[in-house]
Design an enzyme around this catalytic site. Structure first.
Site, PDB file in Angstrom:
ATOM      1  N   HIS A   1      -5.020   9.633   0.451  1.00 28.55           N
ATOM      2  CA  HIS A   1      -4.968   8.638   1.500  1.00 28.55           C
ATOM      3  C   HIS A   1      -6.044   9.285   2.755  1.00 28.55           C
ATOM      4  CE1 HIS A   1      -3.677   5.876   4.476  1.00 28.55           C
ATOM      5  NE2 HIS A   1      -3.430   5.043   3.527  1.00 28.55           N
TER       6      HIS A   1
ATOM      7  N   HIS B   1      -6.292   3.326  -4.171  1.00 31.80           N
ATOM      8  CA  HIS B   1      -6.262   3.247  -2.429  1.00 31.80           C
ATOM      9  C   HIS B   1      -6.573   5.023  -2.159  1.00 31.80           C
ATOM     10  CE1 HIS B   1      -5.157   2.260   1.425  1.00 31.80           C
ATOM     11  NE2 HIS B   1      -3.811   2.901   1.536  1.00 31.80           N
TER      12      HIS B   1
ATOM     13  N   HIS C   1       3.547  -2.176   3.039  1.00 35.52           N
ATOM     14  CA  HIS C   1       3.710  -1.076   2.501  1.00 35.52           C
ATOM     15  C   HIS C   1       4.895  -0.857   1.735  1.00 35.52           C
ATOM     16  CE1 HIS C   1       0.617  -0.423   5.697  1.00 35.52           C
ATOM     17  NE2 HIS C   1       0.257   0.327   4.998  1.00 35.52           N
TER      18      HIS C   1
ATOM     19  N   ASP D   1       0.663  -1.098  -0.049  1.00 35.60           N
ATOM     20  CA  ASP D   1       0.047   0.035  -0.146  1.00 35.60           C
ATOM     21  C   ASP D   1       1.022   1.309   0.021  1.00 35.60           C
ATOM     22  OD1 ASP D   1      -2.132  -1.574   0.262  1.00 35.60           O
ATOM     23  OD2 ASP D   1      -2.958  -0.785   1.813  1.00 35.60           O
TER      24      ASP D   1
END
Ligand SMILES: [Zn+2]
Length: 273
Positions: free
Chosen positions: A151, A147, A243, A96
């Site tokens: 964020h 995503h 990540h 991510d």
């Protein structure tokens, strides 16, 4: 005796007469009944079938042409039916918060060396800065996941219109980098799912993607701890969260080879498609 015979004969005749009268009447009744059934015209010309009865109130008037609905996706065991597991023995790796110019290429290198495919949950504003990394992700056979644009942890609490605009902005940016890119998944920032976020993602043809194992590599840098958390937490079908962006990812990167080797041996690693 003769009279008796004559009387009996008369009774028989009478009975026969009454009976035949009844039969005659009954035939007339049946003939009348049949006459109510429409008969085919004698001309032999086929008649057109009667037009179906149409009542204006029962006929919906189309106001628009509906867009083809994305095919229904499998419901998962995560929040609001999001996917937590792969539905098979093999586990899936997800990365991510990229693409990041330092970490994403190195993660891609590790995956290439191990001949493993993963899913990258990319942030739209990062995609705008590093479209070449999105191209590499796709070129090397990995899966893309939306995503959000920047964020936004509270995205799911916004209006449906705002959520939709955010996800579309991100998808458009991804498709500027890779025209016709397949974006089959959406992961809410921080996993802060709401019913609206899930339904908007689905309406855009993206399946909500949660996770089963979170080693919290976003707050710790120790590769051994990250590795043991992933290896210890993984079970058949786990979707694993790590990540490749959003900060220093040295620990994640260092944990990758061991994690990949272990998971490959125990379960196999397969991409989400
Ligand atoms: Zn994130």
């Amino acid at each position: 005796m003769t009279r008796r015979v004559a009387v009996a004969a008369a009774l028989v005749v009478l009975t026969l007469l009454v009976g035949s009268r009844w039969v005659t009447n009954r035939s007339a009744v049946l003939a009348n009944q049949r006459s109510t059934v429409p008969t085919a015209p004698a001309t032999g010309v086929a008649q057109p079938p009667p037009a179906p009865e149409v009542t204006p109130s029962s006929t919906p008037v189309p106001t628009h042409v509906a867009a083809p609905k994305p095919k229904p996706k499998r419901a998962g065991s995560g929040p609001f039916g999001s996917l937590r597991t792969t539905g098979r023995k093999q586990v899936a790796l997800t990365f991510d918060d990229g693409p990041h110019p330092v970490w994403t290429p190195q993660v891609l290198d590790r995956l290439k060396t191990a001949n493993v495919k993963a899913t990258f949950c990319v942030v739209g504003s990062q995609v705008r800065k590093h479209p070449e990394l999105v191209r590499r992700i796709v070129r090397e056979g990995h899966t893309l996941c939306n995503h959000s644009w920047n964020h936004e942890l509270d995205l799911g609490t916004k209006s449906v219109k705002e959520i939709k605009a955010n996800l579309e902005l991100t998808n458009n940016e991804i498709r500027k980098a890779v025209p016709n890119a397949k974006i089959a998944y959406f992961r809410h920032p921080g996993g802060k799912w709401t019913a609206n976020a899930v339904s908007v993602a689905r309406s855009l043809g993206m399946q909500p993607l949660d996770w089963d194992v979170d080693p919290r590599d976003w707050e710790i840098k120790d590769a051994k701890v990250i590795g043991s958390r992933v290896i210890g937490g993984a079970r058949s079908g786990s979707i694993i969260l790590m990540h490749d962006g959003g900060g220093d990812r040295k620990g994640t990167l260092s944990a990758c080879p061991n994690v990949i080797k272990n998971l490959k041996t125990r379960f196999g690693i397969a991409p989400l498609r």
